[in-house]
Design a protein around this motif. Structure first.
Motif, PDB file in Angstrom:
ATOM      1  N   SER A  92       6.812 -18.600  59.370  1.00  0.00           N
ATOM      2  CA  SER A  92       8.419 -18.805  59.074  1.00  0.00           C
ATOM      3  C   SER A  92       8.731 -19.650  60.330  1.00  0.00           C
ATOM      4  O   SER A  92       8.075 -19.902  61.093  1.00  0.00           O
ATOM      5  CB  SER A  92       9.268 -17.338  58.994  1.00  0.00           C
ATOM      6  N   GLY A  93      10.140 -20.128  60.424  1.00  0.00           N
ATOM      7  CA  GLY A  93      10.722 -21.040  61.599  1.00  0.00           C
ATOM      8  C   GLY A  93      10.565 -19.834  62.797  1.00  0.00           C
ATOM      9  O   GLY A  93      10.260 -20.385  63.844  1.00  0.00           O
ATOM     10  N   THR A  94      10.668 -18.611  62.889  1.00  0.00           N
ATOM     11  CA  THR A  94      10.508 -17.759  63.917  1.00  0.00           C
ATOM     12  C   THR A  94       8.925 -17.749  64.285  1.00  0.00           C
ATOM     13  O   THR A  94       8.681 -17.817  65.702  1.00  0.00           O
ATOM     14  CB  THR A  94      10.715 -16.262  63.679  1.00  0.00           C
ATOM     15  N   GLU A  95       8.200 -17.847  63.599  1.00  0.00           N
ATOM     16  CA  GLU A  95       6.881 -17.631  63.863  1.00  0.00           C
ATOM     17  C   GLU A  95       6.332 -19.017  64.614  1.00  0.00           C
ATOM     18  O   GLU A  95       5.726 -19.148  65.510  1.00  0.00           O
ATOM     19  CB  GLU A  95       5.876 -17.391  62.877  1.00  0.00           C
TER      20      GLU A  95
END
Length: 239
Positions: A92-95
């Motif tokens: 994901s973008g956060t990861e």
């Protein structure tokens, strides 16, 4: 089956075989069906294609100028076929942001370690230069000490040779002088013995004489000068 039916069937079969062979041969030779004898009446002629006007394709600039689509439509139209080959990211973008932050932190940590190592190498280089300088100074000091030691040894040898020569000269002088004071009046000899000589020289001469002559001269010295007597007596004990 009646004889008439048989004859009709055989006739139709023969005709079908003949026509099939005729058509097959025409197909193999590439002859159009409407050009075969006896078949043109049953097959309509093939229409010739109308000539197409030979026009040049527009240039890229002209095609772009004639395109009235918006940039979003063009982008979507161009990217739509490519989307079939795009794989979905497993992160994901956060990861991904977390991974980028960790990577950046790791790079900064490695940069700090590299700077620390460079500083340490510079310090070690300066320490090595200092040690080399001290070693060079110690080598110079060692060379100087060895040279000084060699000089002292040479000087000691010279001094020892001089001392030996002096002792030899002194021994020869004592032997010749003791022969002079071995005989004669004790008072006269004692006065001559004390004249111009120190207590040690007087003691050396007296040591070469026999005991009785030495005793007579010591009594005469005591009568002449008690202070000198004490000095000579002390020198005799030190021999």
């Amino acid at each position: 089956m009646t004889p008439i039916t048989k004859i009709a069937a055989m006739t139709l079969g023969g005709v079908a075989i003949t026509v099939g062979s005729y058509v097959t041969i025409a197909a193999l030779t590439g002859t159009p069906m409407n050009a075969l004898a006896g078949m043109s009446a049953f097959v309509p002629p093939i229409e010739e294609p109308s000539p197409v006007e030979n026009r040049e394709l527009p240039s890229v600039e002209e095609a772009v100028a004639q395109d009235r689509r918006g940039s979003v439509q063009v982008y979507e139209a161009a990217s739509t076929p490519l989307r079939a080959f795009v794989m979905e990211s497993p992160f994901s973008g956060t990861e991904i942001q977390a991974l980028e932050d960790r990577l950046q932190a790791r790079i900064e940590q490695l940069d700090r370690r590299e700077e620390a190592l460079a500083t340490r190498e510079a310090e070690l280089a300066r320490s090595f230069e200092h040690v080399e300088g001290m070693y060079a100074e110690l080598e110079q000091l060692r060379t100087s000490i060895l040279q000084e030691r060699d000089g002292l040894e040479s000087r000691a040898e010279e001094v020892a040779a001089d001392a030996a020569a002096q002792a030899e000269r002194e021994r020869a002088w004592v032997e010749s002088a003791s022969a002079i004071y071995a005989e004669g009046k004790a008072t006269t000899s004692a006065a001559m013995l004390l004249e111009g000589k120190d207590a040690r020289q007087v003691a050396l001469i007296l040591a070469e004489l026999d005991g009785e002559r030495r005793r007579d001269l010591m009594e005469a010295i005591h009568a002449l000068d008690r202070t000198r007597f004490t000095e000579v007596e002390t020198a005799l004990r030190g021999l």
